[in-house]
Design a protein around this motif. Structure first.
Motif, PDB file in Angstrom:
ATOM      1  N   MET A   1       0.841  -1.059  -0.122  1.00 34.18           N
ATOM      2  CA  MET A   1       0.049   0.109  -0.157  1.00 34.18           C
ATOM      3  C   MET A   1       0.677   1.120  -0.014  1.00 34.18           C
ATOM      4  SD  MET A   1      -2.938   1.253   2.608  1.00 34.18           S
ATOM      5  CE  MET A   1      -2.002   1.442   4.347  1.00 34.18           C
ATOM      6  N   LEU A   2       1.750   1.433   0.812  1.00 32.19           N
ATOM      7  CA  LEU A   2       2.721   2.516   1.001  1.00 32.19           C
ATOM      8  C   LEU A   2       4.119   2.281   0.777  1.00 32.19           C
ATOM      9  CD1 LEU A   2       0.989   3.897   4.198  1.00 32.19           C
ATOM     10  CD2 LEU A   2       0.550   4.440   1.806  1.00 32.19           C
ATOM     11  N   LEU A   3       4.971   3.272   0.158  1.00 32.40           N
ATOM     12  CA  LEU A   3       6.078   2.997  -0.287  1.00 32.40           C
ATOM     13  C   LEU A   3       7.145   3.431   0.724  1.00 32.40           C
ATOM     14  CD1 LEU A   3       5.601   4.126  -3.801  1.00 32.40           C
ATOM     15  CD2 LEU A   3       5.528   1.588  -3.203  1.00 32.40           C
ATOM     16  N   ALA A   4       8.638   3.215   0.588  1.00 33.72           N
ATOM     17  CA  ALA A   4       9.769   3.526   1.530  1.00 33.72           C
ATOM     18  C   ALA A   4      10.381   2.460   2.063  1.00 33.72           C
ATOM     19  CB  ALA A   4       9.371   4.971   2.074  1.00 33.72           C
ATOM     20  N   SER A   5      11.438   2.586   2.504  1.00 33.18           N
ATOM     21  CA  SER A   5      12.293   1.718   3.244  1.00 33.18           C
ATOM     22  C   SER A   5      12.607   2.235   4.702  1.00 33.18           C
ATOM     23  CB  SER A   5      13.188   1.293   2.560  1.00 33.18           C
ATOM     24  OG  SER A   5      14.358   0.363   3.444  1.00 33.18           O
ATOM     25  N   PRO A   6      12.061   1.310   5.556  1.00 31.72           N
ATOM     26  CA  PRO A   6      12.023   1.928   7.003  1.00 31.72           C
ATOM     27  C   PRO A   6      13.380   2.098   7.601  1.00 31.72           C
ATOM     28  CG  PRO A   6      11.692  -0.274   7.272  1.00 31.72           C
ATOM     29  CD  PRO A   6      11.363   0.008   5.841  1.00 31.72           C
ATOM     30  N   ALA A   9      14.443   5.717   5.453  1.00 33.42           N
ATOM     31  CA  ALA A   9      13.401   6.872   5.231  1.00 33.42           C
ATOM     32  C   ALA A   9      13.613   8.069   6.151  1.00 33.42           C
ATOM     33  CB  ALA A   9      12.026   6.346   5.612  1.00 33.42           C
ATOM     34  N   ALA A  10      13.695   9.008   5.680  1.00 35.72           N
ATOM     35  CA  ALA A  10      13.873  10.476   6.222  1.00 35.72           C
ATOM     36  C   ALA A  10      12.506  10.725   6.748  1.00 35.72           C
ATOM     37  CB  ALA A  10      14.443  11.505   5.238  1.00 35.72           C
ATOM     38  N   SER A  11      12.497  11.526   7.847  1.00 35.53           N
ATOM     39  CA  SER A  11      11.196  12.165   8.522  1.00 35.53           C
ATOM     40  C   SER A  11      10.761  13.216   7.394  1.00 35.53           C
ATOM     41  CB  SER A  11      11.614  12.745   9.786  1.00 35.53           C
ATOM     42  OG  SER A  11      10.502  13.360  10.387  1.00 35.53           O
ATOM     43  N   GLY A 107       0.069   7.380  -0.356  1.00 37.56           N
ATOM     44  CA  GLY A 107       1.407   6.808  -0.703  1.00 37.56           C
ATOM     45  C   GLY A 107       2.492   7.848  -0.267  1.00 37.56           C
ATOM     46  N   GLY A 108       2.294   9.024   0.083  1.00 36.22           N
ATOM     47  CA  GLY A 108       3.386   9.758   0.631  1.00 36.22           C
ATOM     48  C   GLY A 108       4.002   9.449   1.801  1.00 36.22           C
ATOM     49  N   TYR A 109       3.266   8.858   2.560  1.00 33.47           N
ATOM     50  CA  TYR A 109       3.558   8.524   4.051  1.00 33.47           C
ATOM     51  C   TYR A 109       4.650   7.727   4.425  1.00 33.47           C
ATOM     52  CZ  TYR A 109       0.062  11.955   5.063  1.00 33.47           C
ATOM     53  OH  TYR A 109      -0.751  13.288   5.252  1.00 33.47           O
ATOM     54  N   GLY A 110       4.940   6.816   3.351  1.00 34.02           N
ATOM     55  CA  GLY A 110       5.922   6.089   3.577  1.00 34.02           C
ATOM     56  C   GLY A 110       5.372   4.527   3.632  1.00 34.02           C
ATOM     57  N   PHE A 119       0.589   9.914  12.502  1.00 38.02           N
ATOM     58  CA  PHE A 119       1.006  11.290  12.003  1.00 38.02           C
ATOM     59  C   PHE A 119       0.104  12.414  12.417  1.00 38.02           C
ATOM     60  CE2 PHE A 119       1.906   7.850   9.197  1.00 38.02           C
ATOM     61  CZ  PHE A 119       3.166   8.013   8.668  1.00 38.02           C
ATOM     62  N   VAL A 120       0.778  13.333  12.746  1.00 36.81           N
ATOM     63  CA  VAL A 120       0.151  14.611  13.201  1.00 36.81           C
ATOM     64  C   VAL A 120       0.242  15.852  12.416  1.00 36.81           C
ATOM     65  CG1 VAL A 120      -0.448  16.182  15.238  1.00 36.81           C
ATOM     66  CG2 VAL A 120       0.186  13.698  15.757  1.00 36.81           C
ATOM     67  N   ILE A 121      -0.872  16.080  11.859  1.00 43.07           N
ATOM     68  CA  ILE A 121      -0.609  17.466  10.769  1.00 43.07           C
ATOM     69  C   ILE A 121      -1.302  18.869  11.453  1.00 43.07           C
ATOM     70  CG2 ILE A 121      -1.545  18.279   8.657  1.00 43.07           C
ATOM     71  CD1 ILE A 121      -1.690  14.821   8.551  1.00 43.07           C
ATOM     72  N   ASP A 122      -0.369  19.750  11.603  1.00 40.64           N
ATOM     73  CA  ASP A 122      -0.958  21.082  12.055  1.00 40.64           C
ATOM     74  C   ASP A 122      -2.004  21.869  11.270  1.00 40.64           C
ATOM     75  OD1 ASP A 122       0.485  22.543  10.283  1.00 40.64           O
ATOM     76  OD2 ASP A 122       1.891  23.144  11.552  1.00 40.64           O
ATOM     77  N   ARG A 123      -2.561  22.869  11.504  1.00 40.23           N
ATOM     78  CA  ARG A 123      -3.601  23.595  11.005  1.00 40.23           C
ATOM     79  C   ARG A 123      -3.241  24.281   9.588  1.00 40.23           C
ATOM     80  NH1 ARG A 123      -7.695  24.595  14.832  1.00 40.23           N
ATOM     81  NH2 ARG A 123      -7.024  24.459  16.682  1.00 40.23           N
ATOM     82  N   ALA A 124      -1.908  24.305   9.489  1.00 38.76           N
ATOM     83  CA  ALA A 124      -1.378  24.867   8.211  1.00 38.76           C
ATOM     84  C   ALA A 124      -1.005  23.816   7.026  1.00 38.76           C
ATOM     85  CB  ALA A 124       0.051  25.662   8.231  1.00 38.76           C
ATOM     86  N   GLY A 125      -1.430  22.560   7.526  1.00 39.09           N
ATOM     87  CA  GLY A 125      -1.073  21.205   6.546  1.00 39.09           C
ATOM     88  C   GLY A 125       0.441  20.838   6.842  1.00 39.09           C
ATOM     89  N   VAL A 126       1.176  21.206   7.846  1.00 39.76           N
ATOM     90  CA  VAL A 126       2.489  20.714   7.622  1.00 39.76           C
ATOM     91  C   VAL A 126       2.566  19.583   8.786  1.00 39.76           C
ATOM     92  CG1 VAL A 126       4.735  21.223   8.830  1.00 39.76           C
ATOM     93  CG2 VAL A 126       3.248  23.178   7.495  1.00 39.76           C
ATOM     94  N   LEU A 127       3.217  18.608   8.423  1.00 41.99           N
ATOM     95  CA  LEU A 127       3.313  17.207   9.202  1.00 41.99           C
ATOM     96  C   LEU A 127       4.272  17.677  10.374  1.00 41.99           C
ATOM     97  CD1 LEU A 127       2.542  14.382   9.402  1.00 41.99           C
ATOM     98  CD2 LEU A 127       4.735  14.024   8.107  1.00 41.99           C
ATOM     99  N   ARG A 128       3.607  17.638  11.421  1.00 41.90           N
ATOM    100  CA  ARG A 128       4.496  18.014  12.593  1.00 41.90           C
ATOM    101  C   ARG A 128       5.081  16.700  13.497  1.00 41.90           C
ATOM    102  NH1 ARG A 128       3.124  23.342  13.976  1.00 41.90           N
ATOM    103  NH2 ARG A 128       4.689  23.083  15.992  1.00 41.90           N
ATOM    104  N   ILE A 129       4.347  15.584  13.422  1.00 36.59           N
ATOM    105  CA  ILE A 129       4.825  14.473  14.125  1.00 36.59           C
ATOM    106  C   ILE A 129       4.704  13.295  13.127  1.00 36.59           C
ATOM    107  CG2 ILE A 129       4.443  12.532  15.724  1.00 36.59           C
ATOM    108  CD1 ILE A 129       3.193  14.983  17.506  1.00 36.59           C
ATOM    109  N   ASP A 130       5.817  12.702  12.672  1.00 30.72           N
ATOM    110  CA  ASP A 130       6.040  11.479  11.556  1.00 30.72           C
ATOM    111  C   ASP A 130       6.066  10.318  12.567  1.00 30.72           C
ATOM    112  OD1 ASP A 130       6.705   9.830   9.808  1.00 30.72           O
ATOM    113  OD2 ASP A 130       8.208  10.912   8.710  1.00 30.72           O
ATOM    114  N   GLY A 131       5.262   9.525  12.775  1.00 33.78           N
ATOM    115  CA  GLY A 131       5.240   8.277  13.422  1.00 33.78           C
ATOM    116  C   GLY A 131       5.849   7.218  12.838  1.00 33.78           C
ATOM    117  N   GLY A 132       6.360   7.319  11.334  1.00 31.50           N
ATOM    118  CA  GLY A 132       6.739   6.414  10.529  1.00 31.50           C
ATOM    119  C   GLY A 132       8.449   6.331  10.841  1.00 31.50           C
TER     120      GLY A 132
END
Length: 155
Positions: A1-6, A9-11, A107-110, A119-132
């Motif tokens: 389903m989602l791509l990237a290698s753990p 993978a950069a945050s 797909g962009g979440y890894g 994952f936590v996204i702020d009001r401006a649409g910026v990913l603030r916490i990347d749990g991946g």
């Protein structure tokens, strides 16, 4: 389903959140873009995942406390399609939307290679916490208040 290698993978934290769309269990369309201006928690989980089942009630309590403050939660079950009845049964306890991974485009979440991942996204649409990336975190109400609560106060 989602791509990237753990392993390499950069945050994504600090960057615009990748697009995400879903069809929820109740048949509604969910789009991250529709929730711009809200703080959004996206949680990947499964019915067979013990830590997932521990933290889902914390997300519900946090959602109940902060929905009116502009909080949105989307829980995405990665269970196989033959487990849909179990997912639906568990989702009945939550007021936030729940979707099956097969009904999500994110797909962009890894690569979702461990659970739970949040994952936590702020009001401006910026990913603030990347749990991946990094150590796995199992959220409780206290950690949500401490780490996500301040984002709700930002305007």
């Amino acid at each position: 389903m989602l791509l990237a290698s753990p392993g390499w993978a950069a945050s994504l934290a600090g960057k615009p959140a990748p697009p995400l769309t879903a069809t929820t269990l109740d048949g509604l369309k969910y789009s991250l873009q529709q929730h711009r201006g809200e703080v959004v928690i996206v949680n990947f989980w499964a019915t067979w995942c013990g830590p997932c089942r521990v933290e889902l009630p914390a997300f519900e309590a946090f959602y109940q406390a902060h929905h009116d403050d502009g909080l949105s939660v989307l829980a995405i079950s990665v269970d196989d399609a033959d487990q849909t009845a179990r997912v639906r049964a568990l989702a009945q306890d939550f007021d936030f939307p729940v979707a099956l991974g097969a009904d999500v485009q994110a797909g962009g979440y890894g690569r979702i290679w461990r659970l739970p991942i949040t994952f936590v996204i702020d009001r401006a649409g910026v990913l603030r916490i990347d749990g991946g990336v990094g150590a796995r975190v199992t959220w409780d109400l206290s950690s949500l208040e401490k780490q996500v609560g301040p984002l709700l106060r930002e305007r």
